[in-house]
Design an enzyme around this catalytic site. Structure first.
Site, PDB file in Angstrom:
ATOM      1  N   ASN A 103       3.627  -3.147   3.198  1.00  0.00           N
ATOM      2  CA  ASN A 103       3.859  -1.718   3.426  1.00  0.00           C
ATOM      3  C   ASN A 103       5.276  -1.458   3.920  1.00  0.00           C
ATOM      4  O   ASN A 103       5.872  -2.302   4.583  1.00  0.00           O
ATOM      5  CB  ASN A 103       2.848  -1.161   4.443  1.00  0.00           C
ATOM      6  CG  ASN A 103       1.412  -1.335   3.950  1.00  0.00           C
ATOM      7  OD1 ASN A 103       1.190  -1.498   2.744  1.00  0.00           O
ATOM      8  ND2 ASN A 103       0.474  -1.353   4.862  1.00  0.00           N
ATOM      9  N   HIS A 120       8.265  -5.980   1.527  1.00  0.00           N
ATOM     10  CA  HIS A 120       8.770  -4.989   0.575  1.00  0.00           C
ATOM     11  C   HIS A 120       9.715  -3.999   1.227  1.00  0.00           C
ATOM     12  O   HIS A 120       9.962  -2.916   0.681  1.00  0.00           O
ATOM     13  CB  HIS A 120       7.592  -4.251  -0.088  1.00  0.00           C
ATOM     14  CG  HIS A 120       6.770  -5.157  -0.963  1.00  0.00           C
ATOM     15  ND1 HIS A 120       5.464  -4.877  -1.314  1.00  0.00           N
ATOM     16  CD2 HIS A 120       7.066  -6.347  -1.548  1.00  0.00           C
ATOM     17  CE1 HIS A 120       4.987  -5.850  -2.080  1.00  0.00           C
ATOM     18  NE2 HIS A 120       5.942  -6.755  -2.236  1.00  0.00           N
ATOM     19  N   CYS A 128      23.920   1.306   0.700  1.00  0.00           N
ATOM     20  CA  CYS A 128      24.742   1.687  -0.459  1.00  0.00           C
ATOM     21  C   CYS A 128      24.656   0.606  -1.545  1.00  0.00           C
ATOM     22  O   CYS A 128      24.802  -0.584  -1.253  1.00  0.00           O
ATOM     23  CB  CYS A 128      26.204   1.835  -0.008  1.00  0.00           C
ATOM     24  SG  CYS A 128      27.347   2.018  -1.386  1.00  0.00           S
ATOM     25  N   CYS A 131      28.725  -0.890  -1.734  1.00  0.00           N
ATOM     26  CA  CYS A 131      29.344  -1.681  -0.637  1.00  0.00           C
ATOM     27  C   CYS A 131      28.307  -2.212   0.341  1.00  0.00           C
ATOM     28  O   CYS A 131      28.652  -2.880   1.311  1.00  0.00           O
ATOM     29  CB  CYS A 131      30.358  -0.811   0.095  1.00  0.00           C
ATOM     30  SG  CYS A 131      29.601   0.482   1.112  1.00  0.00           S
ATOM     31  N   ASN A 213     -11.831  -4.902   3.550  1.00  0.00           N
ATOM     32  CA  ASN A 213     -11.524  -3.904   2.518  1.00  0.00           C
ATOM     33  C   ASN A 213     -12.749  -3.026   2.334  1.00  0.00           C
ATOM     34  O   ASN A 213     -13.848  -3.408   2.691  1.00  0.00           O
ATOM     35  CB  ASN A 213     -11.165  -4.634   1.205  1.00  0.00           C
ATOM     36  CG  ASN A 213     -10.361  -3.744   0.272  1.00  0.00           C
ATOM     37  OD1 ASN A 213     -10.781  -2.632  -0.012  1.00  0.00           O
ATOM     38  ND2 ASN A 213      -9.211  -4.220  -0.170  1.00  0.00           N
ATOM     39  N   ALA A 231     -10.808  -0.485   7.595  1.00  0.00           N
ATOM     40  CA  ALA A 231     -10.080  -1.399   8.493  1.00  0.00           C
ATOM     41  C   ALA A 231     -10.066  -0.877   9.933  1.00  0.00           C
ATOM     42  O   ALA A 231     -10.239  -1.648  10.884  1.00  0.00           O
ATOM     43  CB  ALA A 231      -8.654  -1.566   7.991  1.00  0.00           C
TER      44      ALA A 231
HETATM   45  C1  BV8 Z   1       9.325  -9.702  -8.538  1.00  0.00           C
HETATM   46  C2  BV8 Z   1       7.648  -1.117  -2.230  1.00  0.00           C
HETATM   47  C3  BV8 Z   1      10.771 -11.399  -9.307  1.00  0.00           C
HETATM   48  C4  BV8 Z   1       8.096   0.101  -2.915  1.00  0.00           C
HETATM   49  C5  BV8 Z   1       6.146  -2.308  -3.772  1.00  0.00           C
HETATM   50  C6  BV8 Z   1       7.294  -7.472 -15.147  1.00  0.00           C
HETATM   51  C7  BV8 Z   1       8.630  -7.445 -14.741  1.00  0.00           C
HETATM   52  C8  BV8 Z   1       9.014  -7.790 -13.455  1.00  0.00           C
HETATM   53  C9  BV8 Z   1       8.050  -8.167 -12.526  1.00  0.00           C
HETATM   54  C10 BV8 Z   1       6.737  -8.158 -12.932  1.00  0.00           C
HETATM   55  C11 BV8 Z   1       6.341  -7.835 -14.219  1.00  0.00           C
HETATM   56  N1  BV8 Z   1       4.971  -7.932 -14.281  1.00  0.00           N
HETATM   57  C12 BV8 Z   1       4.483  -8.303 -13.082  1.00  0.00           C
HETATM   58  C13 BV8 Z   1       5.543  -8.465 -12.272  1.00  0.00           C
HETATM   59  C14 BV8 Z   1       5.509  -8.838 -10.898  1.00  0.00           C
HETATM   60  C15 BV8 Z   1       5.403  -7.547 -10.088  1.00  0.00           C
HETATM   61  C16 BV8 Z   1       3.935  -7.316  -9.868  1.00  0.00           C
HETATM   62  O1  BV8 Z   1       3.316  -8.073  -9.146  1.00  0.00           O
HETATM   63  N2  BV8 Z   1       3.381  -6.271 -10.520  1.00  0.00           N
HETATM   64  C17 BV8 Z   1       1.958  -6.002 -10.347  1.00  0.00           C
HETATM   65  C18 BV8 Z   1       1.715  -4.481 -10.353  1.00  0.00           C
HETATM   66  C19 BV8 Z   1       1.209  -6.699 -11.479  1.00  0.00           C
HETATM   67  N3  BV8 Z   1       6.093  -7.837  -8.849  1.00  0.00           N
HETATM   68  C20 BV8 Z   1       7.382  -7.502  -8.708  1.00  0.00           C
HETATM   69  O2  BV8 Z   1       8.036  -6.863  -9.518  1.00  0.00           O
HETATM   70  C21 BV8 Z   1       7.993  -8.022  -7.424  1.00  0.00           C
HETATM   71  N4  BV8 Z   1       9.259  -8.654  -7.708  1.00  0.00           N
HETATM   72  O3  BV8 Z   1       8.403 -10.150  -9.164  1.00  0.00           O
HETATM   73  O4  BV8 Z   1      10.607 -10.212  -8.568  1.00  0.00           O
HETATM   74  C22 BV8 Z   1      11.353 -10.945 -10.592  1.00  0.00           C
HETATM   75  C23 BV8 Z   1      12.627 -10.428 -10.553  1.00  0.00           C
HETATM   76  C24 BV8 Z   1      13.190 -10.024 -11.761  1.00  0.00           C
HETATM   77  C25 BV8 Z   1      12.456 -10.125 -12.970  1.00  0.00           C
HETATM   78  C26 BV8 Z   1      11.153 -10.631 -12.966  1.00  0.00           C
HETATM   79  C27 BV8 Z   1      10.589 -11.028 -11.764  1.00  0.00           C
HETATM   80  C28 BV8 Z   1       8.284  -6.875  -6.474  1.00  0.00           C
HETATM   81  C29 BV8 Z   1       6.990  -6.150  -6.159  1.00  0.00           C
HETATM   82  C30 BV8 Z   1       7.236  -5.163  -5.020  1.00  0.00           C
HETATM   83  C31 BV8 Z   1       7.052  -3.747  -5.528  1.00  0.00           C
HETATM   84  N5  BV8 Z   1       7.161  -2.818  -4.388  1.00  0.00           N
HETATM   85  N6  BV8 Z   1       6.306  -1.482  -2.723  1.00  0.00           N
HETATM   86  C32 BV8 Z   1       7.316   1.300  -2.459  1.00  0.00           C
HETATM   87  O5  BV8 Z   1       6.322   1.162  -1.702  1.00  0.00           O
HETATM   88  O6  BV8 Z   1       7.719   2.394  -2.871  1.00  0.00           O
HETATM   89  S1  BV8 Z   1       4.592  -2.759  -4.286  1.00  0.00           S
HETATM   90  C33 BV8 Z   1       3.382  -1.706  -3.718  1.00  0.00           C
HETATM   91  O7  BV8 Z   1       2.151  -2.327  -4.110  1.00  0.00           O
HETATM   92  C34 BV8 Z   1       3.259  -1.537  -2.220  1.00  0.00           C
HETATM   93  O8  BV8 Z   1       4.087  -2.409  -1.480  1.00  0.00           O
HETATM   94  C35 BV8 Z   1       1.809  -1.908  -1.978  1.00  0.00           C
HETATM   95  O9  BV8 Z   1       1.601  -2.315  -0.701  1.00  0.00           O
HETATM   96  C36 BV8 Z   1       1.702  -2.990  -2.957  1.00  0.00           C
HETATM   97  C37 BV8 Z   1       0.380  -3.602  -3.228  1.00  0.00           C
HETATM   98  O10 BV8 Z   1      -0.527  -2.598  -3.346  1.00  0.00           O
HETATM   99  P1  BV8 Z   1      -1.618  -2.537  -2.149  1.00  0.00           P
HETATM  100  O11 BV8 Z   1      -0.904  -2.608  -0.855  1.00  0.00           O
HETATM  101  O12 BV8 Z   1      -2.662  -3.556  -2.429  1.00  0.00           O
HETATM  102  O13 BV8 Z   1      -2.102  -1.078  -2.280  1.00  0.00           O
HETATM  103  P2  BV8 Z   1      -3.148  -0.501  -3.327  1.00  0.00           P
HETATM  104  O14 BV8 Z   1      -3.032   0.981  -3.276  1.00  0.00           O
HETATM  105  O15 BV8 Z   1      -2.994  -1.211  -4.635  1.00  0.00           O
HETATM  106  O16 BV8 Z   1      -4.576  -0.945  -2.742  1.00  0.00           O
HETATM  107  C38 BV8 Z   1      -5.033  -0.430  -1.503  1.00  0.00           C
HETATM  108  C39 BV8 Z   1      -6.198  -1.314  -1.094  1.00  0.00           C
HETATM  109  O17 BV8 Z   1      -6.685  -0.865   0.169  1.00  0.00           O
HETATM  110  C40 BV8 Z   1      -7.373  -1.234  -2.069  1.00  0.00           C
HETATM  111  O18 BV8 Z   1      -7.906  -2.546  -2.231  1.00  0.00           O
HETATM  112  C41 BV8 Z   1      -8.380  -0.338  -1.333  1.00  0.00           C
HETATM  113  O19 BV8 Z   1      -9.729  -0.695  -1.636  1.00  0.00           O
HETATM  114  C42 BV8 Z   1      -8.083  -0.684   0.108  1.00  0.00           C
HETATM  115  N7  BV8 Z   1      -8.392   0.365   1.091  1.00  0.00           N
HETATM  116  C43 BV8 Z   1      -8.240   1.716   0.948  1.00  0.00           C
HETATM  117  N8  BV8 Z   1      -8.600   2.332   2.111  1.00  0.00           N
HETATM  118  C44 BV8 Z   1      -8.947   1.351   2.991  1.00  0.00           C
HETATM  119  C45 BV8 Z   1      -8.828   0.099   2.346  1.00  0.00           C
HETATM  120  N9  BV8 Z   1      -9.113  -1.068   2.961  1.00  0.00           N
HETATM  121  C46 BV8 Z   1      -9.526  -1.007   4.254  1.00  0.00           C
HETATM  122  N10 BV8 Z   1      -9.668   0.160   4.942  1.00  0.00           N
HETATM  123  C47 BV8 Z   1      -9.390   1.341   4.336  1.00  0.00           C
HETATM  124  N11 BV8 Z   1      -9.547   2.491   5.039  1.00  0.00           N
HETATM  125 ZN    ZN Z   2      29.313   2.272  -0.093  1.00  0.00          ZN
END
Ligand code: BV8
Ligand code: ZN
Length: 242
Positions: A103, A120, A128, A131, A213, A231
């Protein structure tokens, strides 16, 4: 709500020295922050994955910047909930407690957790793209665009899809997972990599995995114990019962 922790889980927690809490958007849901994929409001017509990436930012910096300002406004109106708070409280009852979070909402720090690895990034920080000058909230706007003194565009200090995670943070999180006796997996779908690898690093090093979850996830088949519920209710109950 009677949680009735099984004896095995109770035993493991009583003997644990090192806990890691791996958290996702679900832990902040009860604070009022929409989960990542359940984003409500005006932005849901654009998939978050389409906004949380560098090309989208370059193509339309104003839209992406405003999406983050919109999310920051929501976050600033929210408070850490009882899940964030119990994680901060238990720091005093165990030798080592670390938080590895996906998060960007800063709620673990606001709740008082000291060792927080933000895989993340953090929505409160900006920099920036030319720079690398760091900005907090004081980003100058020129024609509605976040602009650095050097003229470069300023972006949120968060990890977008296709971007690498901060290496130092990830390495420290890996080490914490390797050394953990128990890994809690709280409020995450466990589908985003490489963040989700933390789960399997802990498992392969013998950690006991406890999922919290509201529903079954990708991870449920790999954990030792799942507690299904909110949670903010389940986590305090677990620590109440041990
Ligand atoms: C990377 C920040 C190496 C931004 C986020 C194609 C090209 C490039 C990469 C990929 C590709 N295909 C796949 C990938 C890898 C990709 C990836 O994993 N994609 C997924 C979707 C398949 N990963 C990346 O790109 C990562 N970098 O691989 O770099 C690279 C480099 C260059 C080229 C190739 C590879 C970077 C990933 C980071 C992305 N940034 N966030 C922002 O927030 O704006 S990710 C985003 O998803 C958030 O951080 C979030 O936290 C995260 C995961 O989601 P969850 O946290 O699980 O949230 P979600 O809503 O999904 O689920 C909520 C859960 O809570 C549910 O289970 C629900 O049931 C539960 N819940 C709800 N209420 C409650 C509860 N549980 C308990 N109590 C409650 N009350
Ligand atoms: Zn700058």
């Amino acid at each position: 709500m009677n949680l009735l922790i099984d004896d095995k889980t109770k035993q493991v927690l009583k003997n644990a020295n090192s806990l890691v809490f791996f958290t996702g958007a679900g832990i902040s849901a009860e604070s009022g922050i929409p989960t990542f994929r359940g984003m409500d409001g005006i932005w849901n017509k654009l998939k978050p994955e389409e906004l949380a990436n560098f090309n989208a930012f370059l193509k339309n910096p104003k839209l992406v910047w405003e999406w983050y300002q919109h999310r920051k406004e929501i976050i600033h109106k929210c408070q850490p909930n009882s899940a964030h708070k119990i994680i901060a409280d238990v720091q005093n009852n165990f030798e080592k407690v670390s938080v590895v979070t996906q998060n960007i909402d800063n709620l673990h720090r606001r709740a008082g957790s000291k060792k927080v690895y933000e895989l993340h990034g953090n929505i409160e920080r900006n920099y920036c793209i030319d720079c690398k000058k760091e900005y907090g909230d004081n980003v100058p706007l020129k024609d509605g665009l976040p602009k650095c003194d050097c003229g470069g565009l300023v972006r949120p200090d968060v990890v977008w899809f296709g971007e690498y995670l901060p290496q130092d943070v990830y390495t420290s999180a890996e080490k914490a997972a390797e050394e953990s006796d128990v890994l809690f997996i709280v409020g995450t779908t466990g589908i985003v990599y490489p963040a989700a690898s933390i789960i399997y690093i802990a498992k392969n090093n013998g950690a006991y995995l406890i999922e919290v979850n509201i529903e079954e996830t990708e991870v449920s088949k790999s954990v030792n114990k799942s507690f299904f519920g909110k949670a903010g209710e389940v986590l305090p109950q677990i620590f109440n019962e041990i």
